[in-house]
Design an enzyme around this catalytic site. Sequence first.
Site, short mmCIF file in Angstrom:
data_model
loop_
_atom_site.label_atom_id
_atom_site.label_comp_id
_atom_site.label_asym_id
_atom_site.label_seq_id
_atom_site.Cartn_x
_atom_site.Cartn_y
_atom_site.Cartn_z
N ARG A 72 0.87 -1.17 -0.15
CA ARG A 72 -0.06 0.05 -0.20
C ARG A 72 1.01 1.36 0.05
NH1 ARG A 72 -2.56 0.09 4.51
NH2 ARG A 72 -4.34 -1.26 4.02
N TYR A 126 -4.53 27.76 -5.16
CA TYR A 126 -5.06 26.73 -6.11
C TYR A 126 -6.61 26.44 -5.61
CZ TYR A 126 -5.77 22.42 -8.71
OH TYR A 126 -6.18 21.26 -9.21
N ASP A 152 3.29 25.55 -0.79
CA ASP A 152 2.88 24.83 -1.95
C ASP A 152 3.79 25.38 -2.91
OD1 ASP A 152 2.01 24.09 -4.39
OD2 ASP A 152 -0.23 24.06 -3.74
N LYS A 158 2.26 18.54 -12.34
CA LYS A 158 2.60 19.31 -13.02
C LYS A 158 3.95 19.36 -13.60
CE LYS A 158 -1.71 20.47 -11.70
NZ LYS A 158 -1.87 21.31 -10.49
C1 LIG Z 1 -2.82 21.07 -9.32
C2 LIG Z 1 -2.26 21.80 -8.11
C3 LIG Z 1 -2.69 21.23 -6.86
C4 LIG Z 1 -3.18 19.93 -6.93
O1 LIG Z 1 -2.63 18.74 -7.46
P1 LIG Z 1 -3.30 17.70 -8.32
O2 LIG Z 1 -2.01 16.91 -8.72
O3 LIG Z 1 -4.09 18.27 -9.35
O4 LIG Z 1 -4.10 16.87 -7.14
C5 LIG Z 1 -2.30 21.88 -5.66
N1 LIG Z 1 -1.54 23.04 -5.89
C6 LIG Z 1 -1.31 23.63 -6.96
C7 LIG Z 1 -0.54 24.98 -6.96
C8 LIG Z 1 -1.70 23.13 -8.25
O5 LIG Z 1 -1.33 23.78 -9.43
#
Ligand SMILES: *Cc1c(COP(=O)(O)O)cnc(C)c1O
Length: 384
Positions: A53, A105, A178, A203
């Site tokens: 897991r 986000y 983030d 991303k």
């Molecule tokens: C896309 C994104 C997220 C979320 O990520 P996922 O992989 O789509 O779950 C969080 N923070 C930022 C800045 C993002 O661009």
Amino acid sequence: MPLPENIAHETRVAHGSGDAVDPYRDLVPPIHLASTYERARDGSYPGGRLYSRDQNPSYDPVEALLCRLESGSDALLFASGMAAASAVLQALRPGDRIVAPRFAYWAWRNWLREFATRWQLDVALYDNGDADDLAGKLAEAPTRLLWIETPANPTWEVTDIALAVARAHAAGALVVVDSTVATPVLSQPLLLGADIVLHSATKYLNGHSDVVAGALVCRENNSLWECIRRQRSAGGAVIGPFEAWLLLRGMRTLFLRVRTASANALGIAHFLVDHAAVAEVLYPGLPSHPGHDVAVRQMAGGFGGMLSVRLVAGEQAARVVAGRLRVFKQATSLGSVESLVEHRASVEGSGTLCPADLLRFSVGIEALDDLIADLRQALAAIAG
Ligand SMILES: *Cc1c(COP(=O)(O)O)cnc(C)c1O
């Protein structure tokens, strides 16, 4: 031969896992598909693994590489960026206070609003880019966690991480950054004192629009991190072995991609700033952007591939331009090799803080001239 220790991050990333794998000396790590592992006669686990897991060996080289890139002490892969973000919030206790950015986000902001109510978290929102407002929110009440997104969706406001960390730590709060948009190529929040860095690996880290993944890296292993680790193991928001393998493959070109996207975005920003149809270009690389000075200090080698514009002619014109672009594909998400455009307010829906006349661009690695020509022809459609 193992790689030397004292090499640049881009050298190590180009090599992926870094070292060849026994017994065949594969230069690319194998994908481990097993969900379970054999115990020895005495009941021990000679392979050191029990159940897949969250103990899949396919995670190891990716987590080790992320740890190095962010100068962290431990890293965890997740099924998505949102799974990584929610593991952090689920490690909080009812009654804990979180100070979070007003602009962030969108899916995360929405989830926080809903989850915080049910989990009885106390949420205070600060204005991105206003260090005094952030400090004021920290001073209001004892705070467990400060959340930072920089540059932040969709206006790319910049938060001074070092300053925010100093204030948060003085107030007894931990700091999560983030750093999806900045990537470890341009900034390293843990070196500025942040406690945890988050990536939507969907991303830039993966960079090819073909994996959904997330990651957390911690500066030091504290009780919050142990809670997050248990949340991943028990909550099970884990990434598949093939996705982990693809992510490592994508990461090998991370530096090339981020630098080219940043250079393209700066070129586009300069083109758009002078265009009659454009009211405002939002890009931390422009001296006119409110976050520019902090970005110069905090981001090395570029300002990233994300920028937004507001159009003089308003929402309808923005939608027309998005539909007229041909090299920029009209789709959500960001951080891939191909350029994307998005009418952000209509994606975020009701309650959005995003201006209706705003287009968000994720700039890719195409020839800059092609991107500019595409923008020129699409903007010509609303001229007059
Ligand atoms: C896309 C994104 C997220 C979320 O990520 P996922 O992989 O789509 O779950 C969080 N923070 C930022 C800045 C993002 O661009």
